[in-house]
Design a protein around this motif. Structure first.
Motif, PDB file in Angstrom:
ATOM      1  N   LEU A 123     -42.818  60.856 -74.439  1.00  0.00           N
ATOM      2  CA  LEU A 123     -42.758  60.382 -75.824  1.00  0.00           C
ATOM      3  C   LEU A 123     -41.628  59.365 -75.898  1.00  0.00           C
ATOM      4  CD1 LEU A 123     -43.135  63.740 -77.820  1.00  0.00           C
ATOM      5  CD2 LEU A 123     -44.859  61.936 -77.566  1.00  0.00           C
ATOM      6  N   HIS A 124     -41.942  58.137 -76.391  1.00  0.00           N
ATOM      7  CA  HIS A 124     -40.982  57.047 -76.333  1.00  0.00           C
ATOM      8  C   HIS A 124     -40.948  56.233 -77.623  1.00  0.00           C
ATOM      9  CE1 HIS A 124     -42.369  57.503 -72.007  1.00  0.00           C
ATOM     10  NE2 HIS A 124     -41.104  57.883 -71.987  1.00  0.00           N
ATOM     11  N   TYR A 125     -39.840  55.525 -77.788  1.00  0.00           N
ATOM     12  CA  TYR A 125     -39.691  54.538 -78.861  1.00  0.00           C
ATOM     13  C   TYR A 125     -39.530  53.178 -78.208  1.00  0.00           C
ATOM     14  CZ  TYR A 125     -37.481  51.762 -82.545  1.00  0.00           C
ATOM     15  OH  TYR A 125     -37.166  50.767 -83.438  1.00  0.00           O
ATOM     16  N   LYS A 126     -40.351  52.217 -78.617  1.00  0.00           N
ATOM     17  CA  LYS A 126     -40.311  50.865 -78.052  1.00  0.00           C
ATOM     18  C   LYS A 126     -39.846  49.888 -79.133  1.00  0.00           C
ATOM     19  CE  LYS A 126     -43.584  49.238 -75.316  1.00  0.00           C
ATOM     20  NZ  LYS A 126     -44.909  48.675 -74.864  1.00  0.00           N
ATOM     21  N   ARG A 127     -38.876  49.036 -78.765  1.00  0.00           N
ATOM     22  CA  ARG A 127     -38.338  48.048 -79.692  1.00  0.00           C
ATOM     23  C   ARG A 127     -38.439  46.659 -79.067  1.00  0.00           C
ATOM     24  NH1 ARG A 127     -37.262  47.014 -85.058  1.00  0.00           N
ATOM     25  NH2 ARG A 127     -35.780  45.290 -85.171  1.00  0.00           N
ATOM     26  N   PHE A 128     -39.073  45.737 -79.797  1.00  0.00           N
ATOM     27  CA  PHE A 128     -39.190  44.358 -79.339  1.00  0.00           C
ATOM     28  C   PHE A 128     -37.996  43.548 -79.837  1.00  0.00           C
ATOM     29  CE2 PHE A 128     -43.530  45.895 -79.276  1.00  0.00           C
ATOM     30  CZ  PHE A 128     -44.044  45.345 -78.108  1.00  0.00           C
ATOM     31  N   PHE A 129     -37.485  42.709 -78.946  1.00  0.00           N
ATOM     32  CA  PHE A 129     -36.388  41.812 -79.289  1.00  0.00           C
ATOM     33  C   PHE A 129     -36.899  40.381 -79.103  1.00  0.00           C
ATOM     34  CE2 PHE A 129     -34.561  45.770 -77.797  1.00  0.00           C
ATOM     35  CZ  PHE A 129     -33.650  46.069 -78.797  1.00  0.00           C
ATOM     36  N   GLY A 130     -37.390  39.799 -80.174  1.00  0.00           N
ATOM     37  CA  GLY A 130     -37.960  38.470 -80.066  1.00  0.00           C
ATOM     38  C   GLY A 130     -39.458  38.525 -79.860  1.00  0.00           C
ATOM     39  N   ASN A 131     -39.955  37.581 -79.095  1.00  0.00           N
ATOM     40  CA  ASN A 131     -41.395  37.400 -78.984  1.00  0.00           C
ATOM     41  C   ASN A 131     -42.085  38.477 -78.147  1.00  0.00           C
ATOM     42  OD1 ASN A 131     -43.854  35.894 -79.372  1.00  0.00           O
ATOM     43  ND2 ASN A 131     -43.681  35.252 -77.250  1.00  0.00           N
ATOM     44  N   SER A 132     -41.605  38.722 -76.924  1.00  0.00           N
ATOM     45  CA  SER A 132     -42.304  39.661 -76.048  1.00  0.00           C
ATOM     46  C   SER A 132     -41.389  40.666 -75.348  1.00  0.00           C
ATOM     47  CB  SER A 132     -43.090  38.890 -74.977  1.00  0.00           C
ATOM     48  OG  SER A 132     -42.196  38.179 -74.122  1.00  0.00           O
TER      49      SER A 132
ATOM     50  N   ALA B  19     -37.341  46.940 -75.068  1.00  0.00           N
ATOM     51  CA  ALA B  19     -36.711  48.077 -74.408  1.00  0.00           C
ATOM     52  C   ALA B  19     -37.401  49.337 -74.910  1.00  0.00           C
ATOM     53  CB  ALA B  19     -35.215  48.136 -74.704  1.00  0.00           C
ATOM     54  N   ARG B  20     -37.545  50.306 -74.028  1.00  0.00           N
ATOM     55  CA  ARG B  20     -38.238  51.546 -74.387  1.00  0.00           C
ATOM     56  C   ARG B  20     -37.375  52.722 -73.941  1.00  0.00           C
ATOM     57  NH1 ARG B  20     -42.312  54.397 -71.565  1.00  0.00           N
ATOM     58  NH2 ARG B  20     -42.543  52.707 -70.051  1.00  0.00           N
ATOM     59  N   VAL B  21     -37.176  53.676 -74.835  1.00  0.00           N
ATOM     60  CA  VAL B  21     -36.390  54.865 -74.517  1.00  0.00           C
ATOM     61  C   VAL B  21     -37.169  56.107 -74.947  1.00  0.00           C
ATOM     62  CG1 VAL B  21     -34.153  53.716 -74.703  1.00  0.00           C
ATOM     63  CG2 VAL B  21     -35.161  54.752 -76.734  1.00  0.00           C
ATOM     64  N   GLY B  22     -36.945  57.213 -74.242  1.00  0.00           N
ATOM     65  CA  GLY B  22     -37.643  58.437 -74.612  1.00  0.00           C
ATOM     66  C   GLY B  22     -37.431  59.547 -73.614  1.00  0.00           C
ATOM     67  N   LEU B  23     -38.284  60.553 -73.702  1.00  0.00           N
ATOM     68  CA  LEU B  23     -38.225  61.732 -72.844  1.00  0.00           C
ATOM     69  C   LEU B  23     -39.516  61.868 -72.055  1.00  0.00           C
ATOM     70  CD1 LEU B  23     -36.697  64.328 -75.355  1.00  0.00           C
ATOM     71  CD2 LEU B  23     -35.493  63.138 -73.504  1.00  0.00           C
ATOM     72  N   ASP B  24     -39.394  62.311 -70.798  1.00  0.00           N
ATOM     73  CA  ASP B  24     -40.555  62.521 -69.934  1.00  0.00           C
ATOM     74  C   ASP B  24     -40.510  63.923 -69.342  1.00  0.00           C
ATOM     75  OD1 ASP B  24     -42.148  59.930 -69.613  1.00  0.00           O
ATOM     76  OD2 ASP B  24     -40.099  59.231 -69.342  1.00  0.00           O
ATOM     77  N   GLN B  25     -41.603  64.670 -69.528  1.00  0.00           N
ATOM     78  CA  GLN B  25     -41.774  65.957 -68.867  1.00  0.00           C
ATOM     79  C   GLN B  25     -42.505  65.701 -67.553  1.00  0.00           C
ATOM     80  OE1 GLN B  25     -40.670  69.092 -69.802  1.00  0.00           O
ATOM     81  NE2 GLN B  25     -41.409  69.752 -67.780  1.00  0.00           N
TER      82      GLN B  25
ATOM     83  N   VAL C 245     -36.447  51.839 -70.165  1.00  0.00           N
ATOM     84  CA  VAL C 245     -37.233  50.832 -69.453  1.00  0.00           C
ATOM     85  C   VAL C 245     -37.128  49.518 -70.210  1.00  0.00           C
ATOM     86  CG1 VAL C 245     -39.552  50.146 -68.721  1.00  0.00           C
ATOM     87  CG2 VAL C 245     -38.872  52.540 -68.562  1.00  0.00           C
ATOM     88  N   ILE C 246     -37.121  48.388 -69.491  1.00  0.00           N
ATOM     89  CA  ILE C 246     -37.213  47.081 -70.131  1.00  0.00           C
ATOM     90  C   ILE C 246     -38.432  46.358 -69.570  1.00  0.00           C
ATOM     91  CG2 ILE C 246     -34.751  46.860 -70.606  1.00  0.00           C
ATOM     92  CD1 ILE C 246     -34.527  45.021 -68.191  1.00  0.00           C
ATOM     93  N   GLY C 247     -39.046  45.517 -70.412  1.00  0.00           N
ATOM     94  CA  GLY C 247     -40.237  44.813 -69.974  1.00  0.00           C
ATOM     95  C   GLY C 247     -40.634  43.715 -70.931  1.00  0.00           C
ATOM     96  N   ASN C 248     -41.800  43.173 -70.701  1.00  0.00           N
ATOM     97  CA  ASN C 248     -42.390  42.161 -71.581  1.00  0.00           C
ATOM     98  C   ASN C 248     -43.820  42.545 -71.891  1.00  0.00           C
ATOM     99  OD1 ASN C 248     -40.262  40.343 -69.951  1.00  0.00           O
ATOM    100  ND2 ASN C 248     -40.688  39.385 -71.920  1.00  0.00           N
ATOM    101  N   GLN C 249     -44.212  42.301 -73.143  1.00  0.00           N
ATOM    102  CA  GLN C 249     -45.590  42.558 -73.566  1.00  0.00           C
ATOM    103  C   GLN C 249     -46.093  41.360 -74.352  1.00  0.00           C
ATOM    104  OE1 GLN C 249     -46.722  46.463 -75.291  1.00  0.00           O
ATOM    105  NE2 GLN C 249     -47.589  45.302 -77.003  1.00  0.00           N
TER     106      GLN C 249
END
Length: 226
Positions: free
Chosen positions: A107-116, A119-125, A158-162
């Motif tokens: 279960l995660h929260y994803k936040r976009f900074f700008g266009n694409s 950063a995503r943070v959360g918990l993993d079982q 996690v960091i990425g682009n979408q």
């Protein structure tokens, strides 16, 4: 003397007037510009997202795929749930066979900074199934086997682009990590001729797979947003 007094009086009056004028200023926020047909623009008015991870390193230190669903809180933030499964191993036809399978639910929260960028943070079982077998080939006295299963709860970032086109979504988690918070190791079995080298390897693999910081990366996914 009178001229100096008059000058000081006028200066004080000017400063008082300037301070009052400063307090009565209206501050107008500069409007944010969003380019039409950009990824940020195409995320507007979206509510849901579903995507499939095609490949990449998962929270369980294995490589494989997954599935995620998300709900947009606004164009630049969302909450999401995902499941992954993967496998890694080192199989030698004549000597040893090392096999690890892993699954996770997050279960995660994803936040976009700008266009694409996001950063995503959360918990993993996480669940790990570990097996290692050594075949002595012609001398069975050297045969050995080790296995265990493990469950852990980890915090991930996690960091990425979408990128977003109308309803088509494409993205990649470039790099990330999962730090285990709690863990349980069970169903541990040792068989055959187990020596100290085997035991050292087993303890090292437990740390790598269960208790140490685990890297993630190059999790490429495709999906749809609507």
């Amino acid at each position: 003397m009178k001229l100096m007094s008059l000058t000081l009086t006028l200066l004080a009056a000017q400063l008082t007037f300037a301070a009052a004028a400063e307090e009565n200023l209206s501050i107008i926020a500069k409007p944010k510009a969003i380019y039409e047909d950009s990824s940020e623009y195409n995320r507007m008015n979206k509510s849901y997202q579903i995507s499939a991870q095609l490949f990449g390193a998962n929270p369980t230190a294995t490589t494989g795929g997954g599935l995620s669903v998300g709900y947009f809180l606004d164009r630049n933030s969302m909450i999401m749930a995902d499941v992954t499964s993967g496998r890694t191993g080192d199989n030698n036809l004549f000597l040893d066979n090392y096999d690890v399978t892993g699954t996770s639910f997050g279960l995660h929260y994803k936040r976009f900074f700008g266009n694409s960028f996001y950063a995503r943070v959360g918990l993993d079982q996480r669940h790990i199934d570990y097996k290692y077998n050594y075949d002595g080939i012609f001398v069975s006295d050297y045969d050995s086997s080790m296995k265990f299963t493990a469950d852990s709860l980890g915090a991930s970032i996690v960091i990425g682009n979408q990128w977003q086109w109308e309803n088509f979504t494409m993205g990649c988690d470039w790099i990330g990590a999962t730090q285990p918070l709690t863990h349980t190791i069970k169903n541990e079995e040792l068989g055959g001729n187990i020596d100290q080298i085997d035991r050292n390897r087993l303890e090292k693999d437990k740390k790598t797979l269960v208790t140490d910081l685990t890297g993630q990366g190059l999790r490429f996914y495709l999906g749809a947003s609507f």
